[in-house]
Design a protein around this motif. Structure first.
Motif, PDB file in Angstrom:
ATOM      1  N   MET A 165       0.849  -1.180   0.000  1.00 30.95           N
ATOM      2  CA  MET A 165       0.000   0.000   0.000  1.00 30.95           C
ATOM      3  C   MET A 165       0.889   1.235   0.000  1.00 30.95           C
ATOM      4  SD  MET A 165      -1.284   2.677   1.836  1.00 30.95           S
ATOM      5  CE  MET A 165      -0.736   2.236   3.465  1.00 30.95           C
ATOM      6  N   GLN A 166       0.758   2.049  -1.036  1.00 33.11           N
ATOM      7  CA  GLN A 166       1.502   3.309  -1.120  1.00 33.11           C
ATOM      8  C   GLN A 166       0.518   4.440  -0.888  1.00 33.11           C
ATOM      9  OE1 GLN A 166       4.741   3.387  -3.971  1.00 33.11           O
ATOM     10  NE2 GLN A 166       4.179   5.458  -4.605  1.00 33.11           N
ATOM     11  N   ALA A 167       0.642   5.110   0.256  1.00 34.56           N
ATOM     12  CA  ALA A 167      -0.399   6.033   0.706  1.00 34.56           C
ATOM     13  C   ALA A 167      -0.383   7.365  -0.017  1.00 34.56           C
ATOM     14  CB  ALA A 167      -0.269   6.265   2.206  1.00 34.56           C
ATOM     15  N   GLY A 168       0.817   7.843  -0.420  1.00 33.40           N
ATOM     16  CA  GLY A 168       0.882   9.141  -1.073  1.00 33.40           C
ATOM     17  C   GLY A 168       0.291  10.240  -0.215  1.00 33.40           C
ATOM     18  N   ARG A 169      -0.564  11.045  -0.822  1.00 31.42           N
ATOM     19  CA  ARG A 169      -1.153  12.200  -0.120  1.00 31.42           C
ATOM     20  C   ARG A 169      -2.099  11.785   0.996  1.00 31.42           C
ATOM     21  NH1 ARG A 169      -5.133  16.754  -2.716  1.00 31.42           N
ATOM     22  NH2 ARG A 169      -4.769  18.423  -1.174  1.00 31.42           N
ATOM     23  N   GLY A 170      -2.635  10.564   0.900  1.00 35.95           N
ATOM     24  CA  GLY A 170      -3.477  10.110   1.992  1.00 35.95           C
ATOM     25  C   GLY A 170      -4.538   9.119   1.576  1.00 35.95           C
ATOM     26  N   MET A 171      -4.797   8.138   2.445  1.00 33.91           N
ATOM     27  CA  MET A 171      -5.832   7.144   2.227  1.00 33.91           C
ATOM     28  C   MET A 171      -6.234   6.531   3.560  1.00 33.91           C
ATOM     29  SD  MET A 171      -3.891   4.369   2.975  1.00 33.91           S
ATOM     30  CE  MET A 171      -4.708   2.970   2.253  1.00 33.91           C
ATOM     31  N   TRP A 172      -7.396   5.874   3.559  1.00 34.97           N
ATOM     32  CA  TRP A 172      -7.871   5.117   4.709  1.00 34.97           C
ATOM     33  C   TRP A 172      -8.010   3.658   4.290  1.00 34.97           C
ATOM     34  CZ3 TRP A 172     -10.137   7.114   9.516  1.00 34.97           C
ATOM     35  CH2 TRP A 172      -9.970   8.499   9.661  1.00 34.97           C
ATOM     36  N   HIS A 173      -7.601   2.736   5.170  1.00 39.77           N
ATOM     37  CA  HIS A 173      -7.805   1.318   4.893  1.00 39.77           C
ATOM     38  C   HIS A 173      -7.984   0.575   6.202  1.00 39.77           C
ATOM     39  CE1 HIS A 173      -3.341  -0.254   5.216  1.00 39.77           C
ATOM     40  NE2 HIS A 173      -3.656   0.531   6.207  1.00 39.77           N
ATOM     41  N   GLY A 174      -8.286  -0.718   6.088  1.00 39.04           N
ATOM     42  CA  GLY A 174      -8.508  -1.530   7.277  1.00 39.04           C
ATOM     43  C   GLY A 174      -8.224  -2.987   6.997  1.00 39.04           C
ATOM     44  N   GLY A 175      -8.529  -3.827   7.975  1.00 37.40           N
ATOM     45  CA  GLY A 175      -8.286  -5.255   7.819  1.00 37.40           C
ATOM     46  C   GLY A 175      -8.345  -5.944   9.160  1.00 37.40           C
ATOM     47  N   GLY A 176      -7.835  -7.180   9.191  1.00 36.66           N
ATOM     48  CA  GLY A 176      -7.858  -7.920  10.438  1.00 36.66           C
ATOM     49  C   GLY A 176      -7.368  -9.342  10.248  1.00 36.66           C
ATOM     50  N   ILE A 177      -7.612 -10.169  11.257  1.00 38.55           N
ATOM     51  CA  ILE A 177      -7.256 -11.581  11.220  1.00 38.55           C
ATOM     52  C   ILE A 177      -8.441 -12.356  10.660  1.00 38.55           C
ATOM     53  CG2 ILE A 177      -6.555 -13.577  12.564  1.00 38.55           C
ATOM     54  CD1 ILE A 177      -4.432 -11.362  12.355  1.00 38.55           C
ATOM     55  N   ASN A 178      -8.174 -13.197   9.667  1.00 35.60           N
ATOM     56  CA  ASN A 178      -9.262 -13.790   8.893  1.00 35.60           C
ATOM     57  C   ASN A 178      -9.873 -15.035   9.518  1.00 35.60           C
ATOM     58  OD1 ASN A 178      -9.797 -15.871   6.276  1.00 35.60           O
ATOM     59  ND2 ASN A 178     -10.787 -13.874   6.196  1.00 35.60           N
ATOM     60  N   ARG A 179      -9.094 -15.811  10.300  1.00 35.01           N
ATOM     61  CA  ARG A 179      -9.621 -17.077  10.789  1.00 35.01           C
ATOM     62  C   ARG A 179      -8.993 -17.424  12.127  1.00 35.01           C
ATOM     63  NH1 ARG A 179      -6.558 -20.319   5.982  1.00 35.01           N
ATOM     64  NH2 ARG A 179      -4.507 -20.502   6.964  1.00 35.01           N
ATOM     65  N   PRO A 180      -9.638 -18.326  12.894  1.00 29.67           N
ATOM     66  CA  PRO A 180      -9.071 -18.720  14.190  1.00 29.67           C
ATOM     67  C   PRO A 180      -7.725 -19.430  14.005  1.00 29.67           C
ATOM     68  CG  PRO A 180     -11.359 -19.433  13.981  1.00 29.67           C
ATOM     69  CD  PRO A 180     -10.923 -18.991  12.623  1.00 29.67           C
ATOM     70  N   GLY A 181      -6.954 -19.451  15.098  1.00 33.31           N
ATOM     71  CA  GLY A 181      -5.652 -20.101  15.042  1.00 33.31           C
ATOM     72  C   GLY A 181      -4.527 -19.084  15.094  1.00 33.31           C
ATOM     73  N   ARG A 182      -3.387 -19.479  14.569  1.00 33.39           N
ATOM     74  CA  ARG A 182      -2.211 -18.621  14.641  1.00 33.39           C
ATOM     75  C   ARG A 182      -2.023 -17.863  13.330  1.00 33.39           C
ATOM     76  NH1 ARG A 182       4.166 -20.229  15.774  1.00 33.39           N
ATOM     77  NH2 ARG A 182       4.799 -18.157  16.526  1.00 33.39           N
ATOM     78  N   THR A 183      -1.747 -16.575  13.443  1.00 30.74           N
ATOM     79  CA  THR A 183      -1.409 -15.732  12.297  1.00 30.74           C
ATOM     80  C   THR A 183      -0.185 -14.922  12.669  1.00 30.74           C
ATOM     81  OG1 THR A 183      -3.725 -15.546  11.614  1.00 30.74           O
ATOM     82  CG2 THR A 183      -2.191 -13.921  10.731  1.00 30.74           C
ATOM     83  N   ARG A 184       0.839 -14.953  11.823  1.00 28.02           N
ATOM     84  CA  ARG A 184       2.054 -14.204  12.128  1.00 28.02           C
ATOM     85  C   ARG A 184       2.665 -13.647  10.846  1.00 28.02           C
ATOM     86  NH1 ARG A 184       6.777 -17.129  11.275  1.00 28.02           N
ATOM     87  NH2 ARG A 184       6.419 -19.298  10.646  1.00 28.02           N
TER      88      ARG A 184
END
Length: 281
Positions: free
Chosen positions: A99-118
């Motif tokens: 993601m190249q933000a430049g002058r500005g942006m909004w985004h989001g996300g999270g952990i998709n499933r149970p278990g370990r995420t790294r």
């Protein structure tokens, strides 16, 4: 001579570690680098988070960025994303989000499933010609990332492999996996005097020992470094031509001047107002 020429020969490291840290943890994320510490000596690399979540999935709220690019690498598990155009998707293990933000942006996300995420999230400071530029989002599944031997190429190039992502400045960002006892030697390209590594799993010797969660910065030069795996290990490595500009900080932003930061903050406020009107915030 190829500036990326590397071998697995048993050669001794000639470059020393000048700074190292195990970072500061908050929940499932460990901040290994920020502009007030390692980011100042390793710029254009300014933030590095190691995330290791075990448990139920969750969604993070939309949040803003400007003046930087981020590269998120999922080593295990899967993460969800919401891009600036409200496109939603899932990035599996081995995948990369740019993601190249430049002058500005909004985004989001999270952990998709149970278990370990790294994995890791890296922030890169943009040069003046890009810090107020357009936003770019790229999502690469594992099969789209080129590799050569033990190395996967996220940014820049290594031997015969290169990234499809256009880097904002001369940067290599690699992920390396070694079996116990294997050696790997990195010779930075010409001008890449910035060099650091962070260990995702296992233990490596450079020849100082680095373990899971360690970040090490090397002295500024173009000399090579040799890694020897004491156990099966995975680590990421960044090298670059130094970012010669100041780091002017906002809450989610890094710019080169106060004027650029003010411009971006005004733009982010305008986007926020629109998102509120659309019911997305």
């Amino acid at each position: 001579m190829n500036p990326n020429k590397n071998t697995l020969a048993g050669l001794t490291s000639v470059r020393r570690i000048t700074h190292r840290t195990h970072g500061q943890s908050q929940g499932s994320a460990t901040r290994l680098m920020s502009p007030s510490d390692f980011g100042e000596i390793l710029k254009p690399f300014v933030f590095l988070d190691l995330f290791d979540h075990e448990g139920e999935p969750f969604n993070a709220p939309l949040h803003p960025h400007s003046g930087i690019a981020t590269l998120s690498y999922v080593a295990e598990g899967a993460v969800s994303y919401i891009d600036p155009d409200d496109v939603r998707g899932v990035l599996p293990a081995g995948g990369v989000e740019w993601m190249q933000a430049g002058r500005g942006m909004w985004h989001g996300g999270g952990i998709n499933r149970p278990g370990r995420t790294r994995g890791f999230q890296l922030w890169i400071a943009l040069p003046p010609e890009l810090e107020l530029g357009p936003t770019t989002s790229i999502y690469q599944p594992p099969q789209d990332i080129q590799s050569d031997g033990p190395v996967r190429v996220f940014l820049g190039s290594y031997l015969s492999s290169s990234s499809a992502i256009v880097s904002p400045s001369p940067i290599n960002y690699l992920a390396v996996r070694l079996k116990a006892g294997e050696r790997w030697r990195y010779e930075p390209p010409t001008g890449h005097t910035v060099l650091w590594t962070a260990v995702a799993s296992g233990t490596v010797s450079v020849p100082d020992e680095l373990r899971h969660g360690d970040l090490a910065a090397f002295d500024p030069s173009c000399e090579p470094v040799e890694f020897e795996a004491q156990t099966d290990a995975e680590f990421v490595l960044g090298s670059a031509v130094p970012h010669k500009y100041d780091l002017v900080l906002g809450s989610h932003s890094v710019h080169t001047t106060p004027a650029a930061l003010r411009d971006a903050q005004a733009h982010l406020s305008a986007i926020r107002k629109r998102l509120v009107q659309e019911g997305r915030l």
